[in-house]
Enzyme design. Structure first.
Site, PDB file in Angstrom:
ATOM      1  N   ASN A   1       2.529  -5.187   1.199  1.00 29.54           N
ATOM      2  CA  ASN A   1       3.338  -5.220   0.454  1.00 29.54           C
ATOM      3  C   ASN A   1       4.678  -4.307   0.555  1.00 29.54           C
ATOM      4  O   ASN A   1       4.291  -3.094   0.376  1.00 29.54           O
ATOM      5  CB  ASN A   1       2.749  -3.956  -1.140  1.00 29.54           C
ATOM      6  CG  ASN A   1       2.845  -4.438  -2.030  1.00 29.54           C
ATOM      7  OD1 ASN A   1       4.361  -4.605  -2.345  1.00 29.54           O
ATOM      8  ND2 ASN A   1       1.502  -4.048  -3.343  1.00 29.54           N
TER       9      ASN A   1
ATOM     10  N   HIS B   1       5.239 -12.496  -5.849  1.00 26.20           N
ATOM     11  CA  HIS B   1       5.368 -10.519  -5.117  1.00 26.20           C
ATOM     12  C   HIS B   1       3.859 -10.991  -4.643  1.00 26.20           C
ATOM     13  O   HIS B   1       2.809 -11.028  -4.445  1.00 26.20           O
ATOM     14  CB  HIS B   1       5.229 -10.036  -6.153  1.00 26.20           C
ATOM     15  CG  HIS B   1       4.711  -8.398  -5.888  1.00 26.20           C
ATOM     16  ND1 HIS B   1       5.470  -7.885  -4.977  1.00 26.20           N
ATOM     17  CD2 HIS B   1       3.671  -7.368  -6.299  1.00 26.20           C
ATOM     18  CE1 HIS B   1       4.665  -6.903  -4.098  1.00 26.20           C
ATOM     19  NE2 HIS B   1       4.162  -6.570  -5.251  1.00 26.20           N
TER      20      HIS B   1
ATOM     21  N   CYS C   1       7.912  -2.722  -7.853  1.00 30.59           N
ATOM     22  CA  CYS C   1       7.623  -4.204  -7.120  1.00 30.59           C
ATOM     23  C   CYS C   1       8.535  -5.868  -8.062  1.00 30.59           C
ATOM     24  O   CYS C   1       8.883  -6.412  -7.560  1.00 30.59           O
ATOM     25  CB  CYS C   1       5.985  -4.450  -7.419  1.00 30.59           C
ATOM     26  SG  CYS C   1       5.332  -3.472  -5.987  1.00 30.59           S
TER      27      CYS C   1
HETATM   28  O1  UT7 Z   1       2.192  -4.062  -6.218  1.00 29.24           O
HETATM   29  C1  UT7 Z   1       1.953  -4.002  -7.026  1.00 29.24           C
HETATM   30  C2  UT7 Z   1       0.859  -3.278  -7.479  1.00 29.24           C
HETATM   31  N1  UT7 Z   1      -0.429  -2.949  -6.669  1.00 29.24           N
HETATM   32  C3  UT7 Z   1      -1.406  -3.899  -6.385  1.00 29.24           C
HETATM   33  O2  UT7 Z   1      -1.173  -5.108  -6.799  1.00 29.24           O
HETATM   34  C4  UT7 Z   1      -2.913  -3.788  -6.237  1.00 29.24           C
HETATM   35  C5  UT7 Z   1      -4.014  -4.073  -6.511  1.00 29.24           C
HETATM   36  N2  UT7 Z   1      -5.209  -4.121  -6.467  1.00 29.24           N
HETATM   37  C6  UT7 Z   1      -6.032  -3.993  -5.294  1.00 29.24           C
HETATM   38  O3  UT7 Z   1      -5.176  -4.689  -4.242  1.00 29.24           O
HETATM   39  C7  UT7 Z   1      -7.074  -3.899  -5.137  1.00 29.24           C
HETATM   40  O4  UT7 Z   1      -8.313  -3.473  -5.988  1.00 29.24           O
HETATM   41  C8  UT7 Z   1      -7.024  -2.834  -3.710  1.00 29.24           C
HETATM   42  C9  UT7 Z   1      -7.249  -3.050  -2.626  1.00 29.24           C
HETATM   43  C10 UT7 Z   1      -6.103  -1.813  -3.968  1.00 29.24           C
HETATM   44  C11 UT7 Z   1      -9.091  -1.776  -3.671  1.00 29.24           C
HETATM   45  O5  UT7 Z   1      -9.523  -4.026  -3.372  1.00 29.24           O
HETATM   46  P1  UT7 Z   1     -10.540  -3.219  -4.437  1.00 29.24           P
HETATM   47  O6  UT7 Z   1     -11.841  -4.427  -3.828  1.00 29.24           O
HETATM   48  O7  UT7 Z   1     -10.451  -3.301  -6.162  1.00 29.24           O
HETATM   49  O8  UT7 Z   1     -11.894  -2.773  -4.442  1.00 29.24           O
HETATM   50  P2  UT7 Z   1     -11.826  -1.046  -5.234  1.00 29.24           P
HETATM   51  O9  UT7 Z   1     -10.815   0.171  -5.284  1.00 29.24           O
HETATM   52  O10 UT7 Z   1     -13.251  -1.996  -5.814  1.00 29.24           O
HETATM   53  O11 UT7 Z   1     -12.894  -0.740  -4.150  1.00 29.24           O
HETATM   54  C12 UT7 Z   1     -14.341  -0.920  -3.571  1.00 29.24           C
HETATM   55  C13 UT7 Z   1     -15.810  -0.455  -2.438  1.00 29.24           C
HETATM   56  C14 UT7 Z   1     -15.532   1.017  -3.055  1.00 29.24           C
HETATM   57  O12 UT7 Z   1     -17.004   1.394  -2.119  1.00 29.24           O
HETATM   58  P3  UT7 Z   1     -18.134   1.466  -3.362  1.00 29.24           P
HETATM   59  O13 UT7 Z   1     -17.558   2.875  -4.404  1.00 29.24           O
HETATM   60  O14 UT7 Z   1     -18.254   0.148  -4.059  1.00 29.24           O
HETATM   61  O15 UT7 Z   1     -18.983   2.108  -2.181  1.00 29.24           O
HETATM   62  C15 UT7 Z   1     -14.312   1.857  -2.012  1.00 29.24           C
HETATM   63  O16 UT7 Z   1     -14.938   3.131  -1.781  1.00 29.24           O
HETATM   64  O17 UT7 Z   1     -14.486  -0.031  -1.159  1.00 29.24           O
HETATM   65  C16 UT7 Z   1     -14.294   0.789  -1.094  1.00 29.24           C
HETATM   66  N3  UT7 Z   1     -13.072   1.046  -0.555  1.00 29.24           N
HETATM   67  C17 UT7 Z   1     -12.763   0.981   0.912  1.00 29.24           C
HETATM   68  N4  UT7 Z   1     -13.427   0.452   2.272  1.00 29.24           N
HETATM   69  C18 UT7 Z   1     -13.235   0.310   3.111  1.00 29.24           C
HETATM   70  C19 UT7 Z   1     -11.728   1.559  -0.829  1.00 29.24           C
HETATM   71  N5  UT7 Z   1     -10.694   1.256  -0.518  1.00 29.24           N
HETATM   72  C20 UT7 Z   1     -11.670   0.977   1.645  1.00 29.24           C
HETATM   73  C21 UT7 Z   1     -10.530   1.076   2.596  1.00 29.24           C
HETATM   74  N6  UT7 Z   1     -10.830   0.578   3.280  1.00 29.24           N
HETATM   75  N7  UT7 Z   1      -9.442   1.429   2.333  1.00 29.24           N
END
Ligand code: UT7
Length: 330
Positions: free
Chosen positions: A286, A256, A119
């Site tokens: 992204n 970004h 990225c």
């Molecule tokens: O380009 C540079 C590289 N990448 C980034 O910058 C990504 C950086 N990270 C992020 O943007 C975020 O961490 C994500 C958007 C990927 C995920 O968001 P989050 O707030 O960190 O969610 P999480 O992984 O902590 O998941 C929270 C909950 C989980 O459920 P439980 O365990 O709390 O029941 C996940 O299983 O949300 C669930 N979850 C979803 N639910 C609906 C994870 N992905 C999804 C989804 N739809 N797509």
């Protein structure tokens, strides 16, 4: 090529390309267990452009964005001394993507190479081009970021497939003795495991189910999120201090486009109004190394840069872990 200049370059042309096909959050909800509300709330993304397998490749998108940037600059392409393309998802390992771009825009006097820095690739390529200009090796450079990320996305993994989109952006840099420019780049290879995508072509590796999964983008989202909200404000402050500039003097912080919450957190940490942090993530997702030049192009077309010089900071972060920041004027 020239040996005369010892100044950095000014952006004199910008272009971008987004595939016409769009994948909305509702479309994704039909493929994996997710929904528009969750994606919008957690990322700010509403839709992403996805490449048409028949017409769009990383190379074709790079070429289109580059042609538009050269046309916008209105220069004789024979004056371009360097073409550098940033990509982490090239459709060919060689020849370099920049060779195809060179041929397409008739930059026949340019040297060419590609940069793979995930990225942060566009800013890395931009800094590289600036150093070639500053050294006097070239006067004019074409810098491109192009990504076909949906080729590497596992559409069964809701943690990643909701994030990424395809596209390309480009800019032309021309040496200018009056330009303001400064840059910082950092890396933390010891923390590299939180984002990884393995090549399929590896001799002696059994093609197990686990290995096939590793050929897609694998990411520990929370770790990357924490890294970004910690390091991006820090590097921006480091750059402001290095260049003797205050945050209030900056017109736009062009970050970004990875997650709306990351951008909002950086704005808060820097105590700057969110209006200074332009975003198009809602429409593009992204697009990795293409995200900053696509946004620059959109801003230029919107008239956001006006007639007066605007001071900008561009900052990107991602796999590596790598992160960087550039201060310049547009
Ligand atoms: O380009 C540079 C590289 N990448 C980034 O910058 C990504 C950086 N990270 C992020 O943007 C975020 O961490 C994500 C958007 C990927 C995920 O968001 P989050 O707030 O960190 O969610 P999480 O992984 O902590 O998941 C929270 C909950 C989980 O459920 P439980 O365990 O709390 O029941 C996940 O299983 O949300 C669930 N979850 C979803 N639910 C609906 C994870 N992905 C999804 C989804 N739809 N797509």
């Amino acid at each position: 090529m020239s040996g005369a200049t010892t100044s950095y370059g000014r952006v004199i042309g910008i272009g971008s390309y987004l595939p016409k096909d769009i994948l909305t959050n509702d479309d994704l909800a039909k493929i994996v267990e997710t929904n528009d509300e969750w994606i919008t709330e957690r990322t700010g993304i509403k839709q992403r452009h996805i490449s048409d397998p028949k017409t769009d490749t990383t190379e074709s998108m790079a070429v289109e964005a580059a042609k538009r940037a050269v046309a916008d600059a209105g220069i004789d392409p024979a004056k371009i001394g360097l073409v550098v393309v940033a990509s982490t998802t090239p459709n060919v390992l060689f020849p370099v993507l920049s060779a195809a771009v060179q041929a397409a825009v008739d930059a026949d006097n340019a040297m060419c190479f590609d940069v793979n820095a995930a990225c942060p690739g566009f800013v890395t390529a931009f800094v590289t081009a600036q150093n070639y200009i500053k050294s006097g090796m070239v006067d004019c450079a074409l810098v491109v970021g192009s990504e076909n990320l949906t080729n590497y996305v596992d559409f069964a993994d809701r943690g990643t497939c909701i994030l990424f989109g395809d596209g390309a952006g480009a800019c032309v840099l021309q040496a200018d003795p009056d330009i303001r420019y400064d840059a910082i780049m950092h890396a933390a290879g010891k923390r590299r495991e939180c984002m990884r995508c393995e090549s399929y072509m590896q001799k002696g590796v059994e093609k197990t189910e686990e290995f096939l999964k590793s050929n897609y983008i694998n990411m520990d989202g929370q770790t990357v999120f924490k890294f970004a909200v910690t390091e991006v404000p820090r590097i921006v402050e480091e750059l402001l201090s290095k260049s003797g500039t205050s945050a209030d003097e900056i017109d736009y912080f062009i970050l970004h486009q990875a997650n709306r919450r990351i951008i909002e957190s950086v704005a808060k940490r820097l105590k700057q109004p969110i209006e200074k942090f332009p975003m198009n993530i809602q429409n593009t997702g992204n697009t990795s190394s293409a995200s900053i030049p696509i946004l620059l192009d959109e801003m230029k077309k919107n008239g956001d840069f006006g007639n007066e010089k605007k001071k900008i900071i561009m900052s990107s972060f991602g796999a590596g872990l790598l992160w960087n920041a550039v201060l310049t004027e547009l």
